[in-house]
Design a protein around this motif. Structure first.
Motif, PDB file in Angstrom:
ATOM      1  N   SER A 245      18.705  -8.245  31.080  1.00  0.00           N
ATOM      2  CA  SER A 245      19.138  -6.932  31.056  1.00  0.00           C
ATOM      3  C   SER A 245      20.652  -6.864  31.228  1.00  0.00           C
ATOM      4  O   SER A 245      21.268  -7.124  32.222  1.00  0.00           O
ATOM      5  CB  SER A 245      18.429  -6.061  32.045  1.00  0.00           C
ATOM      6  N   ASN A 246      21.242  -6.474  30.271  1.00  0.00           N
ATOM      7  CA  ASN A 246      22.525  -5.908  30.120  1.00  0.00           C
ATOM      8  C   ASN A 246      22.630  -4.689  29.421  1.00  0.00           C
ATOM      9  O   ASN A 246      21.711  -3.621  29.757  1.00  0.00           O
ATOM     10  CB  ASN A 246      23.372  -6.831  29.401  1.00  0.00           C
ATOM     11  N   GLU A 247      23.363  -4.406  28.396  1.00  0.00           N
ATOM     12  CA  GLU A 247      23.265  -2.851  27.982  1.00  0.00           C
ATOM     13  C   GLU A 247      21.970  -2.737  27.303  1.00  0.00           C
ATOM     14  O   GLU A 247      21.389  -1.463  27.289  1.00  0.00           O
ATOM     15  CB  GLU A 247      24.755  -2.422  27.146  1.00  0.00           C
ATOM     16  N   GLN A 249      17.939  -4.441  26.764  1.00  0.00           N
ATOM     17  CA  GLN A 249      16.929  -5.144  27.526  1.00  0.00           C
ATOM     18  C   GLN A 249      16.107  -6.049  26.539  1.00  0.00           C
ATOM     19  O   GLN A 249      15.599  -5.309  25.861  1.00  0.00           O
ATOM     20  CB  GLN A 249      16.117  -4.172  28.664  1.00  0.00           C
ATOM     21  N   ILE A 342      24.737 -12.180  24.324  1.00  0.00           N
ATOM     22  CA  ILE A 342      23.753 -11.645  25.310  1.00  0.00           C
ATOM     23  C   ILE A 342      23.979 -12.434  26.611  1.00  0.00           C
ATOM     24  O   ILE A 342      23.876 -11.845  27.752  1.00  0.00           O
ATOM     25  CB  ILE A 342      22.198 -11.673  24.679  1.00  0.00           C
ATOM     26  N   LYS A 345      26.899 -12.072  28.631  1.00  0.00           N
ATOM     27  CA  LYS A 345      27.004 -10.583  29.343  1.00  0.00           C
ATOM     28  C   LYS A 345      26.223 -10.845  30.563  1.00  0.00           C
ATOM     29  O   LYS A 345      26.559 -10.338  31.434  1.00  0.00           O
ATOM     30  CB  LYS A 345      26.614  -9.539  28.383  1.00  0.00           C
ATOM     31  N   GLN A 346      24.977 -11.629  30.354  1.00  0.00           N
ATOM     32  CA  GLN A 346      24.158 -11.792  31.500  1.00  0.00           C
ATOM     33  C   GLN A 346      24.939 -12.308  32.788  1.00  0.00           C
ATOM     34  O   GLN A 346      24.678 -12.095  33.870  1.00  0.00           O
ATOM     35  CB  GLN A 346      23.042 -12.559  30.854  1.00  0.00           C
ATOM     36  N   GLN A 347      25.872 -13.457  32.212  1.00  0.00           N
ATOM     37  CA  GLN A 347      26.165 -14.341  33.296  1.00  0.00           C
ATOM     38  C   GLN A 347      27.172 -13.420  34.027  1.00  0.00           C
ATOM     39  O   GLN A 347      27.520 -13.789  35.274  1.00  0.00           O
ATOM     40  CB  GLN A 347      26.823 -15.432  32.325  1.00  0.00           C
ATOM     41  N   GLU A 349      27.367 -10.554  34.638  1.00  0.00           N
ATOM     42  CA  GLU A 349      26.684  -9.539  35.488  1.00  0.00           C
ATOM     43  C   GLU A 349      25.704 -10.293  36.776  1.00  0.00           C
ATOM     44  O   GLU A 349      25.564  -9.558  37.529  1.00  0.00           O
ATOM     45  CB  GLU A 349      25.873  -8.615  34.840  1.00  0.00           C
ATOM     46  N   GLN A 351      23.291 -11.842  36.752  1.00  0.00           N
ATOM     47  CA  GLN A 351      21.731 -11.228  36.816  1.00  0.00           C
ATOM     48  C   GLN A 351      21.083 -12.620  37.402  1.00  0.00           C
ATOM     49  O   GLN A 351      20.001 -12.277  37.918  1.00  0.00           O
ATOM     50  CB  GLN A 351      21.095 -10.728  35.655  1.00  0.00           C
TER      51      GLN A 351
END
Ligand SMILES: Nc1ncnc2c1ncn2[C@@H]1O[C@H](COP(=O)(O)OP(=O)(O)OP(=O)(O)O)[C@@H](O)[C@H]1O
Ligand SMILES: [Mg+2]
Length: 354
Positions: A245-247, A249, A342, A345-347, A349, A351
């Motif tokens: 999940s970033n902007e 999902q 993707i 971005k995940q990294q 944040e 998550q």
């Protein structure tokens, strides 16, 4: 040989709908396997082809002919059941001959058919024996031979090997593939075992809840699943699914055998996860590891058996081995660049433990 077509077929028992508006073409001469979890409607579908069960609505065609109201005996199909009902008091010959006699086939013709077919299925030496003196596999062959003497245009088989032990089952699978080659008849085979489906089918029809999830060759169904259900039903252990999940999902999947394990950090072009091995199952040629990180556990199938429980490992999966799904479970295709972005971005944040 015959093609089978379902047009808008539904089937309900009372108020329960078990097949829901199904459209399907089973190709002539192919070995088609219907597979899916228990209760999904496989047997119901097969029985509707045979005419033992009538559809609630819709039409069935065999070789272009509408057989929706045709009686079972006139559909030119033969069915082999899971609990093949062979007559214990009759000899092998008697069992195979029974239907032919009923149909008033001449003695000469019967003799010829029995000769041909028992040599194909390897029962010739046992013609005068009673079923009780034969092995499970040999008894299963009687049921097959009995279906074969009818020389049907379509063979329907409902889990015909489920009473056999694993080794015999594997052998009979090969025999059925050979038999299909020899006869060139349309085979429709039901199983709930995805390995059996993969190993035998020209074409797999995967069902769930009375609906077709995917209809494709074994290769395509395994490597290009159309949805999350297919991805997780085919393959053991099942595909690992992670939530991204970033902007946007996504669900992201990878097969246990597509993941590489290493002790050192990998900086390859792929997704990297870090975790600890919590279980190890050595299966001979392969070892299955369960790896856990703070977010989840996932399975890795490796030919390297040297990793131990408690070890910290890096798991790497190449971009091309990652499969993405939307939240409704439909597979979506993404380029390597899109995947990379993707995952970055995940990294960012944090998550999960990348
Ligand atoms: N005669 C019946 N009356 C009521 N419900 C039935 C009847 N036969 C089947 N069903 C229901 O229809 C659904 C589909 O059954 P079906 O036997 O086709 O499943 P299946 O896919 O063959 O399962 P399995 O792998 O366990 O053999 C099930 O929910 C079952 O309970
Ligand atoms: Mg069944």
């Amino acid at each position: 040989m015959a093609e089978i077509q379902f047009k808008n077929i539904s089937k309900s028992y009372g108020s329960t709908k078990v097949i829901d508006n199904l459209n399907l073409t089973i190709e002539e001469g192919k070995f088609t396997v219907l597979v899916g979890p228990s209760g999904c409607g496989k047997t119901t579908l097969l029985r509707m082809i045979a005419g033992i069960e009538l559809q609630t609505s819709g039409q069935i065609f065999i070789n272009g002919k509408n057989v929706s109201r045709t009686s079972p005996g006139k559909r030119d199909v033969a069915m082999v059941f899971q609990n093949y009902a062979i007559y214990p008091t009759m000899t092998v010959r008697g069992n195979i001959e029974y239907g032919l006699k009923n149909n008033k086939v001449s003695r000469e013709k019967r003799e010829e058919l029995i000769n041909n077919i028992t040599s194909i299925v390897g029962l010739k030496p046992y013609l005068d024996r009673k079923p009780s003196t034969l092995s499970g596999g040999q008894r299963q062959r009687i049921a097959l031979a009995r279906a074969m003497v009818k020389q049907p245009a379509v063979f329907l088989m409902d889990e015909p090997l489920s009473n056999l032990d694993a080794k015999l089952r594997a052998q009979m699978r090969l025999e059925l593939i050979e038999l299909h080659k020899k006869l060139g008849t349309t085979f429709v085979y039901v199983t709930h075992d995805q390995i059996e489906a993969m190993s035998m089918a020209d074409q797999i029809i995967l069902m769930n809840d009375g609906k077709i999830q995917q209809e494709a060759s074994p290769e395509e169904i395994y490597f290009e699943p159309k949805n999350l259900f297919t991805a997780q039903f085919m393959g053991t252990p099942p595909m690992n699914i992670l939530h991204v999940s970033n902007e946007a999902q996504y669900k992201m999947g990878f097969r246990p055998e597509a993941a590489q394990l290493s002790e050192a950090t990998k900086t390859s072009n792929g997704m990297n996860l870090k975790g600890v091995i919590i279980t190890r199952e050595m299966l001979g040629s392969e070892t299955i590891y369960q790896v856990k990180n703070s977010e989840q556990t996932f399975m890795v199938k490796s030919t390297n058996r040297n990793f131990k429980v408690g070890m910290e490992v890096h798991v790497t999966v190449k971009y091309e081995d990652l499969i993405f799904f939307d939240l409704q479970g439909a597979a979506i295709s993404l380029t390597n660049d899109e995947i990379s972005s993707i995952l970055m971005k995940q990294q960012g944040e944090k998550q999960w433990n990348l």
